[in-house]
Write an enzyme that holds these catalytic residues in place. Structure first.
Site, PDB file in Angstrom:
ATOM      1  CD  GLU A   8      37.673   4.901  50.265  1.00  0.00           C
ATOM      2  OE1 GLU A   8      36.940   4.835  49.507  1.00  0.00           O
ATOM      3  OE2 GLU A   8      38.310   6.152  50.780  1.00  0.00           O
ATOM      4  CE  LYS A  14      33.494   5.544  47.179  1.00  0.00           C
ATOM      5  NZ  LYS A  14      34.923   6.340  47.439  1.00  0.00           N
ATOM      6  CB  CYS A  24      35.260   7.354  51.227  1.00  0.00           C
ATOM      7  SG  CYS A  24      36.147   9.041  50.099  1.00  0.00           S
TER       8      CYS A  24
END
Length: 291
Positions: free
Chosen positions: A40, A113, A150
């Site tokens: 990431e 995300k 994540c």
């Protein structure tokens, strides 16, 4: 499929990080990698330890300089690359965005995300608008990639929605580490919980999972904390949650993991979880909480 992953310790110099990645990408491609996954926000230090408006200067458009850089590598080497970028969508509007570069260098797709944390040293809500592209696999020449990022890895709903749309595997570029004030036992519980929940996604969906984390200590520019010791431990799990590879906690790694992409079919025949879902009774899952 031969899947390459690069677990890297970053420095403050963006160009140096990118060149280091390019060297490792070339090495993995030479060894036969077909798909290469990066961690990431791999171009820079993890800037979310502090809330500082100057850090928005790290953001860039998509397509933009980084998609050009990694796209040229993908085309030169004939590999698919999953990269993770700080996207500048418009003035004052930014996302934490994963991009997939096809082996011809084109942008196969992107994922913004969806779940954005806001914890001490992880002030991501200051920087990132939650994604608005939904949970949709990205079609590539090596398969349908269920790319998440994540904090998304804690949510079974995200993994399930990718699986229900035909993802061939789940991929998580990641930046997570230890809080220095926690005891060693607590640190280890957190690390193992992180891995266990993702291995659970593999089991529940009958899919391989590829997770690539940062490694090394990154100091807090504000000096209010002792920084983050990223715990590495990048790993690949098979469709029964079995560990096919696990990286060390404290070293850079560039390696290839062989994943049998046909095995998911057989596992889903043994464990037909998708068949036995009681979808007519799941309506309340969209509520925040059921009182």
């Amino acid at each position: 499929m031969k899947i390459g992953l690069i677990q890297q310790q970053n420095v403050a110099d963006v160009k140096q990080n990118m060149q280091h990645l390019a060297t490792k990408i070339r090495e993995l491609a030479k060894q036969g990698a077909e798909l290469i996954v990066l961690q990431e926000l791999h171009n820079s230090l993890y800037f979310c330890q502090v809330e500082h408006v100057d850090n928005f200067d790290l953001a860039e458009p998509i397509p933009g300089p980084s998609t050009d850089f990694y796209g040229h590598l993908a085309k030169e080497l004939g590999v698919v690359i999953v990269a993770s970028l700080f996207e500048r969508r418009a003035p004052g509007l930014y996302h934490n965005t994963a991009v997939v570069l096809e082996k011809d260098g084109t942008l196969a797709g992107k994922y913004r995300k969806m779940h954005i944390p806001d914890d001490p040293a992880y002030y991501e809500k200051f920087y990132f608008t939650p994604g608005d592209l939904g949970f949709h696999p990205i079609q590539t020449s090596v398969g349908r990639l269920g790319v998440l990022v994540c904090w998304d890895q804690w949510y079974p709903e995200a993994a399930r929605l990718m699986a229900l749309q035909g993802a061939d595997l789940l991929i998580y570029p990641t930046a997570i580490g230890y809080e220095s004030s926690d005891t060693p036992d607590e640190q280890e519980r957190q690390r193992m919980a992180w891995q266990t929940v993702q291995r659970g996604h593999a089991v529940a969906n009958g899919l391989p999972v590829v997770t690539v984390n940062r490694v090394g200590l990154e100091l807090d520019p504000s000096q209010q904390t002792n920084g983050i010791q990223f715990w590495g431990t990048s790993f690949v799990a098979g469709p029964q949650g079995e560990l096919l590879f696990e990286a060390p906690k404290d070293q850079e790694v560039a390696t290839i993991v062989n994943v049998d992409m046909q095995r998911s079919e057989q596992v889903r025949r043994w464990w037909p979880f998708l068949r036995d879902r009681r979808i007519e009774n799941y309506g309340e899952i969209t509520k925040r909480y059921i009182d």
